[in-house]
Design a protein around this motif. Structure first.
Motif, mmCIF file in Angstrom:
data_model
loop_
_atom_site.group_PDB
_atom_site.id
_atom_site.type_symbol
_atom_site.label_atom_id
_atom_site.label_comp_id
_atom_site.label_asym_id
_atom_site.label_seq_id
_atom_site.Cartn_x
_atom_site.Cartn_y
_atom_site.Cartn_z
ATOM 1 N N TYR A 30 0.820 -1.207 0.000
ATOM 2 C CA TYR A 30 0.000 0.000 0.000
ATOM 3 C C TYR A 30 0.856 1.259 0.000
ATOM 4 O O TYR A 30 0.405 2.313 -0.435
ATOM 5 C CB TYR A 30 -0.971 -0.014 1.183
ATOM 6 N N GLU A 31 2.083 1.166 0.493
ATOM 7 C CA GLU A 31 2.994 2.310 0.431
ATOM 8 C C GLU A 31 3.522 2.519 -0.982
ATOM 9 O O GLU A 31 3.816 3.634 -1.385
ATOM 10 C CB GLU A 31 4.176 2.108 1.379
ATOM 11 N N ALA A 32 3.642 1.425 -1.738
ATOM 12 C CA ALA A 32 4.258 1.496 -3.059
ATOM 13 C C ALA A 32 3.268 1.699 -4.197
ATOM 14 O O ALA A 32 3.619 2.284 -5.220
ATOM 15 C CB ALA A 32 5.060 0.217 -3.322
ATOM 16 N N PHE A 33 2.035 1.211 -4.040
ATOM 17 C CA PHE A 33 1.080 1.200 -5.157
ATOM 18 C C PHE A 33 -0.248 1.827 -4.754
ATOM 19 O O PHE A 33 -0.534 2.014 -3.574
ATOM 20 C CB PHE A 33 0.838 -0.239 -5.635
ATOM 21 N N GLU A 34 -1.047 2.099 -5.775
ATOM 22 C CA GLU A 34 -2.413 2.567 -5.534
ATOM 23 C C GLU A 34 -3.158 1.477 -4.758
ATOM 24 O O GLU A 34 -2.850 0.292 -4.896
ATOM 25 C CB GLU A 34 -3.149 2.777 -6.860
#
Length: 168
Positions: free
Chosen positions: A57-61
């Motif tokens: 969730y930090e890296a992607f939508e």
């Protein structure tokens, strides 16, 4: 490093650092490129703080992170039990076979890793995991809770006894 023990496949990639974002991108590669048709991928890995679904969730939508997370089944090795992790065993093998010297630059390091990966995957060397539940109970007994029976204060009929201080 990813290891599929029964198929004899590995994937190795070195990065400048090991952040949550880096781990999330490795998961994306694993699910989107290496196993795009697998409805579920089981991961057994150590308890590193970057190895969480929150990293996705930090890296992607949120929609992409959720789609990736739903395809994962994660099992963590016990703390102080990274030797149980097959990838740790493979990393040890990689170090002995390929990384017997210091390589300062990331590009030649990844070239070396890719050559080792190709040669090892071509052999389809499977991992013959022989650690059984019985072995785990013996080796890891210090991690299991110790139960003790309490001393009975009731009178016992003749011929019976109480177990005091026994460890199960």
């Amino acid at each position: 490093m990813w290891v599929e023990p029964l198929a004899g496949r590995r994937r190795v990639d070195a990065r400048r650092q090991r952040t949550r974002i880096d781990w999330a991108h490795e998961i994306d590669q694993l699910l989107s490129v290496d196993y795009p048709d697998a409805p579920r991928v089981v991961l057994v890995m150590d308890n590193l703080n970057t190895h969480t679904l929150g990293s996705l969730y930090e890296a992607f939508e949120p929609t992409k992170a959720r789609a990736l997370a739903q395809r994962l089944e994660i099992h963590y090795t016990p703390k102080h039990g990274s030797w149980l992790n097959i990838a740790e065993i493979e990393l040890s093998r990689l170090t002995r076979q390929c990384l017997d010297r210091r390589i300062d630059d990331l590009e030649p390091l990844n070239t070396e890793l890719a050559a080792w990966q190709a040669a090892t995957n071509a052999d389809q060397r499977q991992v013959d995991w022989q650690f059984t539940t019985s072995d785990a109970r013996t080796k890891l007994r210090h991690l299991y809770p110790q139960l003790q029976k309490r001393r009975s204060t009731r009178l016992q009929p003749c011929g019976s006894f109480s177990i005091v201080g026994a460890r199960w």
